[in-house]
Design a protein around this motif. Sequence first.
Motif, short mmCIF file in Angstrom:
data_model
loop_
_atom_site.label_atom_id
_atom_site.label_comp_id
_atom_site.label_asym_id
_atom_site.label_seq_id
_atom_site.Cartn_x
_atom_site.Cartn_y
_atom_site.Cartn_z
N GLY A 171 0.86 -1.25 0.10
CA GLY A 171 -0.13 -0.11 -0.07
C GLY A 171 0.83 1.36 -0.05
O GLY A 171 0.12 2.29 0.05
N ALA A 172 2.31 1.19 -0.01
CA ALA A 172 3.04 2.33 0.06
C ALA A 172 2.97 2.95 -1.17
O ALA A 172 2.59 2.63 -2.53
CB ALA A 172 4.38 1.61 0.32
N THR A 173 3.08 4.71 -1.36
CA THR A 173 3.07 5.15 -2.41
C THR A 173 4.30 4.85 -3.16
O THR A 173 5.18 4.68 -2.95
CB THR A 173 3.45 6.76 -1.96
N VAL A 179 11.36 2.51 2.42
CA VAL A 179 12.25 2.15 3.60
C VAL A 179 12.25 3.38 4.51
O VAL A 179 11.95 3.47 5.69
CB VAL A 179 13.58 1.35 3.42
N ALA A 180 12.85 4.42 3.87
CA ALA A 180 12.72 5.69 4.36
C ALA A 180 11.56 6.34 5.01
O ALA A 180 11.48 6.83 6.39
CB ALA A 180 13.36 6.72 3.48
N GLN A 181 10.58 6.21 4.25
CA GLN A 181 9.04 6.68 4.84
C GLN A 181 8.68 5.81 5.94
O GLN A 181 7.89 6.16 6.88
CB GLN A 181 7.97 6.80 3.51
N GLY A 182 8.89 4.34 5.94
CA GLY A 182 8.44 3.62 6.86
C GLY A 182 9.26 3.93 8.40
O GLY A 182 8.68 4.04 9.21
N HIS A 186 -4.79 -19.44 13.55
CA HIS A 186 -5.71 -19.37 12.29
C HIS A 186 -5.10 -18.95 10.70
O HIS A 186 -3.90 -18.66 11.00
CB HIS A 186 -6.96 -18.55 12.68
N THR A 187 -5.79 -19.17 9.72
CA THR A 187 -5.21 -18.52 8.60
C THR A 187 -6.03 -17.59 8.11
O THR A 187 -7.43 -17.43 8.46
CB THR A 187 -5.07 -19.71 7.49
N SER A 188 -5.68 -16.77 7.11
CA SER A 188 -6.52 -15.65 6.22
C SER A 188 -5.76 -15.38 5.13
O SER A 188 -4.65 -15.95 4.72
CB SER A 188 -6.33 -14.25 7.42
N VAL A 189 -6.57 -14.73 4.14
CA VAL A 189 -6.22 -14.70 2.90
C VAL A 189 -5.95 -13.20 2.80
O VAL A 189 -6.90 -12.47 3.06
CB VAL A 189 -7.37 -15.25 1.81
N LEU A 190 -4.90 -12.67 1.97
CA LEU A 190 -4.53 -11.23 1.82
C LEU A 190 -5.64 -10.80 0.56
O LEU A 190 -5.42 -11.70 -0.65
CB LEU A 190 -3.17 -10.94 1.46
N GLU A 191 -6.02 -9.69 0.53
CA GLU A 191 -7.00 -9.30 -0.50
C GLU A 191 -6.12 -8.63 -1.50
O GLU A 191 -6.55 -9.10 -2.72
CB GLU A 191 -7.77 -8.04 -0.21
N HIS A 192 -4.86 -8.36 -1.50
CA HIS A 192 -4.08 -7.80 -2.68
C HIS A 192 -3.53 -8.63 -3.60
O HIS A 192 -2.87 -8.53 -4.58
CB HIS A 192 -3.13 -6.71 -2.45
N ASN A 193 -3.32 -9.82 -3.00
CA ASN A 193 -2.52 -10.91 -3.75
C ASN A 193 -3.14 -12.38 -3.68
O ASN A 193 -2.62 -13.19 -4.29
CB ASN A 193 -1.01 -11.19 -3.59
N GLY A 194 -4.02 -12.72 -2.70
CA GLY A 194 -4.76 -13.92 -2.63
C GLY A 194 -4.22 -14.93 -1.98
O GLY A 194 -4.33 -16.20 -1.82
N ARG A 195 -2.90 -14.72 -1.43
CA ARG A 195 -2.10 -15.44 -0.76
C ARG A 195 -2.64 -15.99 0.84
O ARG A 195 -3.08 -14.83 1.28
CB ARG A 195 -0.48 -15.17 -0.74
#
Length: 221
Positions: free
Chosen positions: A50-52, A67-70, A172-181
């Motif tokens: 989600g980074a710019t 990295v710098a902005q984080g 538990h497990t979950s699924v990431l919306e941005h890549n489906g993993r």
Amino acid sequence: MTGEGERQEPFWPLHGIRLGTPDLELHVMTEADLEEVWQALPPDLELDPGATSYEGLGGRGNRRAVVAQGYWHAFGTWSPKGWALPFVVRREGRVIGGQWLEGPEWAADRTVDSSSWLVASSRGKGLGRQMRGAVLELAFGSLGAVAAVTSAYVENAPSLGVSRGLGYRETHTSVLEHNGRRLQHLRMEAAEWREAGHGAPVTVQGVAAAMPFFGLGAARD
């Protein structure tokens, strides 16, 4: 004024935190570390999706910006209610990785999360376990955390192996919306950490001056 031979306290007390393991030294990241961190950053590290993204910088330039902005975001938004603390990991003086300890809802639940990376040449040597163990000892020992959580892709056997080896239990497990993993989530309670004794080889220094930043009145180390 600091006299000759006296140790000068860091302007930002969080930067005075130092952790040690049998093979590694960890200190809270400063702006002076950014260049070394950029140079060491492995190409297979997945950064914040989600980074710019800056048109015209290219892939490497954008990774440097993330990295710098984080780093700036972590300290610019710091609060005892929720925080993120980045560590630089060195072995024999050379940057080999990064380790983050986070308390996103710290005031409410005293629970920490973590994330990390290692250069390719330092993987598979037990160093990832030492890095994580260092920040967990800071969390459970000095800061009085009640639990630690973490997550990794279900196919990321090395990361999950570190977590299980340190005593985390799968939840538990979950699924990431941005890549489906799919992510595997894990958790460990403070009592489990103390009983396992994994924090014994870890040294923790410089926490006392930083305690107010965690909403804690006095050092516990």
